[in-house]
Motif scaffolding. Structure first.
Motif, PDB file in Angstrom:
ATOM      1  N   GLU A 129       8.929  35.920  -7.020  1.00 58.41           N
ATOM      2  CA  GLU A 129      10.244  36.342  -6.561  1.00 58.41           C
ATOM      3  C   GLU A 129      10.182  37.668  -5.806  1.00 58.41           C
ATOM      4  OE1 GLU A 129      12.574  36.454 -10.058  1.00 58.41           O
ATOM      5  OE2 GLU A 129      12.877  34.281 -10.148  1.00 58.41           O
ATOM      6  N   THR A 130       9.182  38.462  -6.091  1.00 55.55           N
ATOM      7  CA  THR A 130       9.095  39.760  -5.447  1.00 55.55           C
ATOM      8  C   THR A 130       8.923  39.599  -3.944  1.00 55.55           C
ATOM      9  OG1 THR A 130       8.079  40.666  -7.431  1.00 55.55           O
ATOM     10  CG2 THR A 130       7.854  41.955  -5.410  1.00 55.55           C
ATOM     11  N   ALA A 131       8.170  38.585  -3.537  1.00 57.71           N
ATOM     12  CA  ALA A 131       7.896  38.382  -2.117  1.00 57.71           C
ATOM     13  C   ALA A 131       9.053  37.714  -1.390  1.00 57.71           C
ATOM     14  CB  ALA A 131       6.626  37.550  -1.961  1.00 57.71           C
ATOM     15  N   ARG A 132       9.690  36.754  -2.022  1.00 61.41           N
ATOM     16  CA  ARG A 132      10.704  35.982  -1.303  1.00 61.41           C
ATOM     17  C   ARG A 132      12.137  36.327  -1.698  1.00 61.41           C
ATOM     18  NH1 ARG A 132      12.315  32.021  -4.914  1.00 61.41           N
ATOM     19  NH2 ARG A 132      10.835  31.501  -6.566  1.00 61.41           N
ATOM     20  N   GLY A 133      12.322  37.252  -2.627  1.00 56.12           N
ATOM     21  CA  GLY A 133      13.657  37.600  -3.074  1.00 56.12           C
ATOM     22  C   GLY A 133      14.057  36.790  -4.292  1.00 56.12           C
ATOM     23  N   ILE A 134      14.990  37.318  -5.064  1.00 53.72           N
ATOM     24  CA  ILE A 134      15.443  36.653  -6.279  1.00 53.72           C
ATOM     25  C   ILE A 134      16.383  35.512  -5.911  1.00 53.72           C
ATOM     26  CG2 ILE A 134      16.704  36.970  -8.437  1.00 53.72           C
ATOM     27  CD1 ILE A 134      15.938  39.954  -8.236  1.00 53.72           C
ATOM     28  N   PRO A 135      16.207  34.307  -6.476  1.00 52.79           N
ATOM     29  CA  PRO A 135      17.151  33.215  -6.208  1.00 52.79           C
ATOM     30  C   PRO A 135      18.555  33.607  -6.656  1.00 52.79           C
ATOM     31  CG  PRO A 135      15.168  32.381  -7.258  1.00 52.79           C
ATOM     32  CD  PRO A 135      15.089  33.882  -7.329  1.00 52.79           C
ATOM     33  N   ASP A 136      19.516  33.417  -5.794  1.00 47.73           N
ATOM     34  CA  ASP A 136      20.903  33.794  -6.087  1.00 47.73           C
ATOM     35  C   ASP A 136      21.450  32.909  -7.195  1.00 47.73           C
ATOM     36  OD1 ASP A 136      23.553  34.496  -6.124  1.00 47.73           O
ATOM     37  OD2 ASP A 136      23.811  34.429  -3.947  1.00 47.73           O
ATOM     38  N   PRO A 137      21.835  33.471  -8.360  1.00 48.21           N
ATOM     39  CA  PRO A 137      22.311  32.636  -9.459  1.00 48.21           C
ATOM     40  C   PRO A 137      23.783  32.261  -9.371  1.00 48.21           C
ATOM     41  CG  PRO A 137      22.272  34.917 -10.150  1.00 48.21           C
ATOM     42  CD  PRO A 137      21.739  34.899  -8.739  1.00 48.21           C
ATOM     43  N   HIS A 138      24.502  32.754  -8.371  1.00 46.93           N
ATOM     44  CA  HIS A 138      25.960  32.595  -8.341  1.00 46.93           C
ATOM     45  C   HIS A 138      26.382  31.214  -7.815  1.00 46.93           C
ATOM     46  CE1 HIS A 138      25.123  36.955  -8.191  1.00 46.93           C
ATOM     47  NE2 HIS A 138      26.201  37.058  -8.951  1.00 46.93           N
ATOM     48  N   VAL A 139      25.847  30.186  -8.430  1.00 40.96           N
ATOM     49  CA  VAL A 139      26.104  28.823  -7.950  1.00 40.96           C
ATOM     50  C   VAL A 139      27.508  28.353  -8.283  1.00 40.96           C
ATOM     51  CG1 VAL A 139      23.683  28.150  -7.984  1.00 40.96           C
ATOM     52  CG2 VAL A 139      25.056  27.904 -10.059  1.00 40.96           C
ATOM     53  N   TRP A 140      28.196  29.038  -9.179  1.00 36.88           N
ATOM     54  CA  TRP A 140      29.554  28.634  -9.559  1.00 36.88           C
ATOM     55  C   TRP A 140      30.595  29.054  -8.523  1.00 36.88           C
ATOM     56  CZ3 TRP A 140      26.556  32.315 -11.901  1.00 36.88           C
ATOM     57  CH2 TRP A 140      26.989  33.629 -11.815  1.00 36.88           C
ATOM     58  N   LEU A 141      30.178  29.781  -7.488  1.00 39.79           N
ATOM     59  CA  LEU A 141      31.104  30.240  -6.452  1.00 39.79           C
ATOM     60  C   LEU A 141      31.171  29.303  -5.261  1.00 39.79           C
ATOM     61  CD1 LEU A 141      30.191  34.058  -6.440  1.00 39.79           C
ATOM     62  CD2 LEU A 141      32.074  32.922  -7.639  1.00 39.79           C
ATOM     63  N   SER A 142      30.312  28.309  -5.205  1.00 39.49           N
ATOM     64  CA  SER A 142      30.257  27.385  -4.068  1.00 39.49           C
ATOM     65  C   SER A 142      30.799  26.018  -4.476  1.00 39.49           C
ATOM     66  CB  SER A 142      28.809  27.239  -3.583  1.00 39.49           C
ATOM     67  OG  SER A 142      28.678  26.130  -2.724  1.00 39.49           O
TER      68      SER A 142
END
Length: 223
Positions: A129-142
């Motif tokens: 995750e450090t290289a590509r960024g943290i996966p956005d966990p806010h899936v309840w907003l879409s």
């Protein structure tokens, strides 16, 4: 709510009324999930939120009372927030009966920059995750992603119901059916013996002639 109508050995669950069985107790990680679960399960589900509104879903630690409540729960609906990485395995190990449903499964999350939740940053990162960024966990907003989560919630509740009721079987297609409905049949239950339970009689007890409603005539109760 949910009405349970019995006809020909089939249990159909529809929004609308009440039934006598105790509700399923389920856990969710955050408050938005409770809204989704209650819309799908109605009054047949008791939903407990793990992370209080003022707490951080990045670093939250379950309280002893919540761990006790988990022992009586049927399902835990995870959503991919950071504290689940540490605690889900522990929760599952302590509650082997508990079904863990990852409602974010099959969702391709976009990477995002590290940020704070309630004063706490996402500190538990995987090396990749450090290289590509943290996966956005806010899936309840879409809305499209909520639809995916709703499918997992539906399947989890059905699985919990089938686990709870011996010799029950889901009828029909697992997904292609009317919204907010599930249809079950039960081994050893004869339709003729319970037809009046679902369709009703008039008068309800003393009459020797069964007067069925229009729904039952349509379903073939005249036979």
């Amino acid at each position: 709510g949910i009405v349970i109508a019995v006809l020909g050995g089939v249990l159909s669950v529809f929004p609308g009324g009440g039934a006598g069985a105790d509700p399923l107790t389920v856990f969710v990680s955050i408050a938005p999930q409770r809204f989704f679960v209650e819309k799908i399960g109605g009054e047949r589900v008791r939903t407990i939120v793990m992370v209080p509104p003022a707490a951080s879903p990045a670093t939250y630690e379950p309280k002893p009372g919540q761990m006790v409540d988990l022992s009586a729960a049927s399902v835990y609906f995870a959503v991919g927030v950071p504290f689940e990485r540490v605690w889900l395995d522990k929760i599952a190990a302590a509650n082997t009966h508990l079904q863990i449903v990852r409602t974010d499964a099959a969702i391709d999350k976009l990477p995002m920059a590290d940020h704070a939740h309630g004063g706490d940053s996402h500190v538990r990162q995987q090396p990749s995750e450090t290289a590509r960024g943290i996966p956005d966990p806010h899936v309840w907003l879409s809305p499209p992603l909520v639809k995916v989560q709703a499918g997992h919630i539906r399947d989890g509740l059905i699985a919990a119901l089938l686990e709870r009721i011996p010799d029950a079987r889901l009828n029909g297609h697992p997904t292609l059916r009317l919204p907010n409905s599930a249809n079950f049949s039960f081994k050893y239950v004869e339709g003729e013996a319970i037809l009046e339970l679902g369709c009703g009689t008039s008068p309800p007890i003393s009459s020797t002639k069964s007067m069925t409603g229009h729904e039952c005539w349509m379903a073939g109760a005249a036979e």
